[in-house]
Write a protein that holds these residues in place. Structure first.
Motif, PDB file in Angstrom:
ATOM      1  N   LEU A 189     -16.430  -7.277   9.656  1.00  0.00           N
ATOM      2  CA  LEU A 189     -14.507  -7.893  10.347  1.00  0.00           C
ATOM      3  C   LEU A 189     -14.892  -8.911  10.696  1.00  0.00           C
ATOM      4  N   ARG A 190     -16.375  -9.453  11.071  1.00  0.00           N
ATOM      5  CA  ARG A 190     -16.741 -11.503  11.389  1.00  0.00           C
ATOM      6  C   ARG A 190     -16.028 -12.569  10.484  1.00  0.00           C
ATOM      7  N   PRO A 191     -17.421 -11.686   9.148  1.00  0.00           N
ATOM      8  CA  PRO A 191     -17.085 -12.212   8.078  1.00  0.00           C
ATOM      9  C   PRO A 191     -15.843 -12.565   7.640  1.00  0.00           C
ATOM     10  N   LEU A 192     -14.953 -10.956   7.316  1.00  0.00           N
ATOM     11  CA  LEU A 192     -13.343 -11.013   6.585  1.00  0.00           C
ATOM     12  C   LEU A 192     -12.774 -11.985   7.995  1.00  0.00           C
ATOM     13  N   ALA A 193     -12.799 -12.133   9.147  1.00  0.00           N
ATOM     14  CA  ALA A 193     -11.899 -12.916   9.720  1.00  0.00           C
ATOM     15  C   ALA A 193     -12.429 -14.015   9.652  1.00  0.00           C
ATOM     16  N   GLU A 194     -13.477 -15.035   9.642  1.00  0.00           N
ATOM     17  CA  GLU A 194     -13.215 -16.538   9.128  1.00  0.00           C
ATOM     18  C   GLU A 194     -13.218 -16.340   7.240  1.00  0.00           C
ATOM     19  N   GLY A 195     -12.839 -15.455   6.795  1.00  0.00           N
ATOM     20  CA  GLY A 195     -12.566 -15.309   5.271  1.00  0.00           C
ATOM     21  C   GLY A 195     -13.797 -15.735   4.247  1.00  0.00           C
ATOM     22  N   GLU A 196     -14.644 -15.651   4.696  1.00  0.00           N
ATOM     23  CA  GLU A 196     -15.976 -15.705   3.754  1.00  0.00           C
ATOM     24  C   GLU A 196     -15.392 -14.542   2.367  1.00  0.00           C
ATOM     25  N   PHE A 197     -15.455 -13.452   2.745  1.00  0.00           N
ATOM     26  CA  PHE A 197     -14.852 -12.906   1.238  1.00  0.00           C
ATOM     27  C   PHE A 197     -13.315 -12.598   1.542  1.00  0.00           C
ATOM     28  N   ARG A 198     -13.049 -11.807   0.668  1.00  0.00           N
ATOM     29  CA  ARG A 198     -11.972 -10.354   0.703  1.00  0.00           C
ATOM     30  C   ARG A 198     -11.967  -9.068   0.464  1.00  0.00           C
ATOM     31  N   SER A 199     -11.145  -8.217   1.249  1.00  0.00           N
ATOM     32  CA  SER A 199     -11.336  -7.100   0.962  1.00  0.00           C
ATOM     33  C   SER A 199      -9.990  -6.264   0.436  1.00  0.00           C
ATOM     34  N   CYS A 200     -10.382  -4.848   0.004  1.00  0.00           N
ATOM     35  CA  CYS A 200      -9.378  -4.093  -0.229  1.00  0.00           C
ATOM     36  C   CYS A 200      -8.912  -3.280   0.103  1.00  0.00           C
ATOM     37  N   PHE A 201      -7.597  -2.437   0.245  1.00  0.00           N
ATOM     38  CA  PHE A 201      -7.377  -1.167   0.570  1.00  0.00           C
ATOM     39  C   PHE A 201      -7.952   0.253  -1.103  1.00  0.00           C
ATOM     40  N   ALA A 202      -8.287   1.642  -0.950  1.00  0.00           N
ATOM     41  CA  ALA A 202      -8.166   1.916  -1.592  1.00  0.00           C
ATOM     42  C   ALA A 202      -7.979   3.700  -1.624  1.00  0.00           C
ATOM     43  N   MET A 203      -6.279   3.951  -2.019  1.00  0.00           N
ATOM     44  CA  MET A 203      -5.971   5.119  -1.525  1.00  0.00           C
ATOM     45  C   MET A 203      -5.104   5.659  -2.945  1.00  0.00           C
ATOM     46  N   THR A 204      -4.600   5.157  -3.500  1.00  0.00           N
ATOM     47  CA  THR A 204      -3.710   5.031  -4.855  1.00  0.00           C
ATOM     48  C   THR A 204      -4.793   5.772  -5.641  1.00  0.00           C
ATOM     49  N   GLU A 205      -4.311   7.043  -6.354  1.00  0.00           N
ATOM     50  CA  GLU A 205      -4.949   6.898  -7.694  1.00  0.00           C
ATOM     51  C   GLU A 205      -3.634   7.900  -8.886  1.00  0.00           C
ATOM     52  N   PRO A 206      -4.255   7.607 -10.172  1.00  0.00           N
ATOM     53  CA  PRO A 206      -3.584   7.914 -11.639  1.00  0.00           C
ATOM     54  C   PRO A 206      -3.056   8.892 -11.218  1.00  0.00           C
ATOM     55  N   ALA A 207      -2.039   9.223 -11.525  1.00  0.00           N
ATOM     56  CA  ALA A 207      -1.820  10.604 -11.433  1.00  0.00           C
ATOM     57  C   ALA A 207      -3.045  12.016 -12.685  1.00  0.00           C
ATOM     58  N   PRO A 208      -3.021  12.772 -11.949  1.00  0.00           N
ATOM     59  CA  PRO A 208      -1.885  13.339 -10.980  1.00  0.00           C
ATOM     60  C   PRO A 208      -2.656  13.007  -9.600  1.00  0.00           C
ATOM     61  N   GLY A 209      -3.470  11.766  -9.374  1.00  0.00           N
ATOM     62  CA  GLY A 209      -4.158  12.390  -7.701  1.00  0.00           C
ATOM     63  C   GLY A 209      -3.453  11.967  -6.892  1.00  0.00           C
ATOM     64  N   ALA A 210      -3.507  11.159  -5.897  1.00  0.00           N
ATOM     65  CA  ALA A 210      -2.950  10.558  -4.381  1.00  0.00           C
ATOM     66  C   ALA A 210      -1.977   9.378  -4.811  1.00  0.00           C
ATOM     67  N   GLY A 211      -0.298   9.589  -4.153  1.00  0.00           N
ATOM     68  CA  GLY A 211       0.601   8.605  -5.262  1.00  0.00           C
ATOM     69  C   GLY A 211       1.038   8.348  -3.533  1.00  0.00           C
ATOM     70  N   SER A 212       2.539   9.050  -3.267  1.00  0.00           N
ATOM     71  CA  SER A 212       3.838   9.181  -2.672  1.00  0.00           C
ATOM     72  C   SER A 212       3.175  10.145  -1.606  1.00  0.00           C
ATOM     73  N   ASP A 213       2.429  10.978  -2.293  1.00  0.00           N
ATOM     74  CA  ASP A 213       1.846  12.134  -1.303  1.00  0.00           C
ATOM     75  C   ASP A 213       0.311  12.442  -1.339  1.00  0.00           C
ATOM     76  N   PRO A 214      -0.258  11.596  -0.434  1.00  0.00           N
ATOM     77  CA  PRO A 214      -1.783  11.704  -0.534  1.00  0.00           C
ATOM     78  C   PRO A 214      -2.417  12.503   0.011  1.00  0.00           C
ATOM     79  N   THR A 215      -2.172  13.404  -0.014  1.00  0.00           N
ATOM     80  CA  THR A 215      -2.585  14.336   0.465  1.00  0.00           C
ATOM     81  C   THR A 215      -3.196  15.290  -1.182  1.00  0.00           C
ATOM     82  N   MET A 216      -2.356  14.424  -2.353  1.00  0.00           N
ATOM     83  CA  MET A 216      -2.801  14.845  -4.041  1.00  0.00           C
ATOM     84  C   MET A 216      -4.214  14.565  -4.026  1.00  0.00           C
ATOM     85  N   MET A 217      -4.354  13.703  -3.070  1.00  0.00           N
ATOM     86  CA  MET A 217      -6.607  12.614  -3.632  1.00  0.00           C
ATOM     87  C   MET A 217      -7.357  13.436  -4.535  1.00  0.00           C
ATOM     88  N   GLU A 218      -7.792  12.990  -5.163  1.00  0.00           N
ATOM     89  CA  GLU A 218      -8.469  13.498  -6.483  1.00  0.00           C
ATOM     90  C   GLU A 218      -9.811  13.159  -5.971  1.00  0.00           C
TER      91      GLU A 218
END
Ligand SMILES: Cc1cc2nc3c(=O)[nH]c(=O)nc-3n(C[C@H](O)[C@H](O)[C@H](O)COP(=O)(O)OP(=O)(O)OC[C@H]3O[C@@H](n4cnc5c(N)ncnc54)[C@H](O)[C@@H]3O)c2cc1C
Length: 385
Positions: A111-140
């Motif tokens: 958190l500290r370096p992210l808050a300082e803008g020292e690097f960037r982050s991302c959030f990976a939940m969505t998957e290509p079909a048949p995995g998680a999308g609108s229905d995240p419980t389909m996560m593979e």
């Protein structure tokens, strides 16, 4: 209800508005890269408006959701505004998650370096079909228990900002036998972990902001136990906690872009003439302006009410779904009308409208497509009627 903003908040809002007008909008013609963002952030720090959502101990202003919504509308007037204030998605939501759920050691490492803008982050939940999308419980994507930690295998896509990011907050199923919403956990995955592969930035109709929308592969990625964010099995619960207020701030950023679009169109129709009078004097143009003003006003009130309820400690999942559907659709209508009023100029890249238009289309899909939120809203209403 009191709809007035406190004078200190009005002063802060006006400072952000002036900063966006004087420093950020003039930079819009430059290529968007990390160097440009760093220079704008340095100016935002000097102006005392850096990281409005960040805790004070991490260099931010530590504001609650109501003032944030007010400021985010001003930041959203430029596609660089939220980046300049370091309150853009996905870093904003990720920093919020870390500040709520990370251990002390995780906060210091990420958190500290992210808050300082020292690097960037991302959030990976969505998957290509048949995995998680609108229905995240389909996560593979799977996280399998191994000695000292977890082994992650899976395939993700549309992780915004992943190109060049150093941290990927990754959702993976860690207990396939649990109830659907208790199966997944969140993992802090460093992007230099062996087995983590950046495949590509998916080409899209959007403007390819920093780090793109990316496809990722995980092949036997090992993370030790101290890389689990929150408790195992709490992934979906934490994702909801991240998303409910994040939907409001997202709405307000888009509202800023839509408000500016309307202002650009009004300036144009007050000047341009057709059929013997100013465009602004034609009734069908006035109706477009009126409809856009109604869309903006209703959107703003709706989001501010939900933000106020959140600050009172209420569960705003229902309200945030309502806001998400209405504002995403209203913003698209307002920007579309602005292009129409500006004619060919509106379609050109001489104005920011076409950029806003291409980017805004996705807002009806991400953070839950309109159809899914409508389904949830209807279920809630039917359930209590
Ligand atoms: C620009 C952009 C950025 C994104 N950033 C991220 C990110 O950073 N991290 C991340 O994990 N994901 C991200 N996403 C992915 C986004 O969260 C998903 O696109 C979204 O959850 C929908 O999933 P899907 O695309 O697989 O659509 P699908 O699940 O394939 O659904 C397709 C369509 O079906 C319809 N539909 C679905 N369910 C229902 C229903 N119950 N009733 C009626 N119709 C329905 C909707 O119209 C929906 O658009 C991003 C997407 C975009 C476009």
């Amino acid at each position: 209800m009191d709809f007035d903003l406190d004078p200190p908040l009005i002063a802060l809002r006006d400072r952000v508005a002036a900063f966006v007008r004087d420093e950020v909008i003039p930079a819009e013609s430059q290529p968007v890269d990390d160097a440009l963002v760093a220079s704008l952030r340095a100016k935002a720090r000097r102006a005392g408006i850096y990281g409005p959502q960040l805790p004070v101990e991490f260099g931010g202003l530590g504001l609650g959701i109501v003032p944030l919504c007010v400021l985010f509308e001003q930041a959203g007037r430029s596609f660089l505004g939220a980046l300049a204030l370091h309150c853009s998605a996905p870093d904003e939501g990720n920093m919020h998650l870390l500040s709520l759920f990370a251990t002390h050691a995780q906060r210091e490492r990420w958190l500290r370096p992210l808050a300082e803008g020292e690097f960037r982050s991302c959030f990976a939940m969505t998957e290509p079909a048949p995995g998680a999308g609108s229905d995240p419980t389909m996560m593979e994507t799977r996280a399998t228990r191994v000695d000292g930690g977890w082994r992650i295998d899976g395939h993700k896509w549309f992780a915004t900002g992943a190109e060049g990011a150093r941290l990927t907050i990754t959702m993976a199923v860690s207990d396939p036998d649990a109830a659907p919403h208790k199966r997944a956990s969140m993992f802090l995955v460093a992007t230099d972990s062996p087995g983590y592969q950046f495949l590509r930035a998916v080409p899209t109709m959007g403007g390819h902001g920093l780090g793109g929308h990316c496809e990722l592969q995980y092949e036997g990625v090992f993370v030790s136990d101290d890389h689990v964010l929150g408790a195992p099995g709490d992934g979906f619960r934490m994702a909801q906690i991240r998303l409910a207020p994040a939907r409001l701030t997202h709405c307000m950023r888009w509202l800023g872009a839509a408000q500016r679009s309307l202002e650009i169109a009004i300036a144009r129709v007050k000047e341009r003439e057709a059929f013997g009078k100013k465009l602004a004097e034609h009734q069908s143009i006035q109706w477009m302006i009126a409809d856009s003003e109604i869309d903006l006003h209703a959107s703003r009130l709706m989001v501010m009410e939900a933000a106020w309820k959140h600050e009172q400690g209420s569960d705003i999942r229902h309200e945030s779904s309502i806001c998400k559907v209405f504002v995403a659709e209203a913003v698209n209508r307002v920007i579309d009308r602005a292009i129409q009023m500006c004619g060919a100029l509106g379609f050109s890249s001489d104005l920011p409208l076409e950029h806003f238009f291409r980017e805004a289309r996705a807002f009806r899909i991400y953070d839950g497509p309109s159809e899914v939120h409508r389904m949830v809203i209807a279920r809630n209403v039917i359930g209590k009627t």
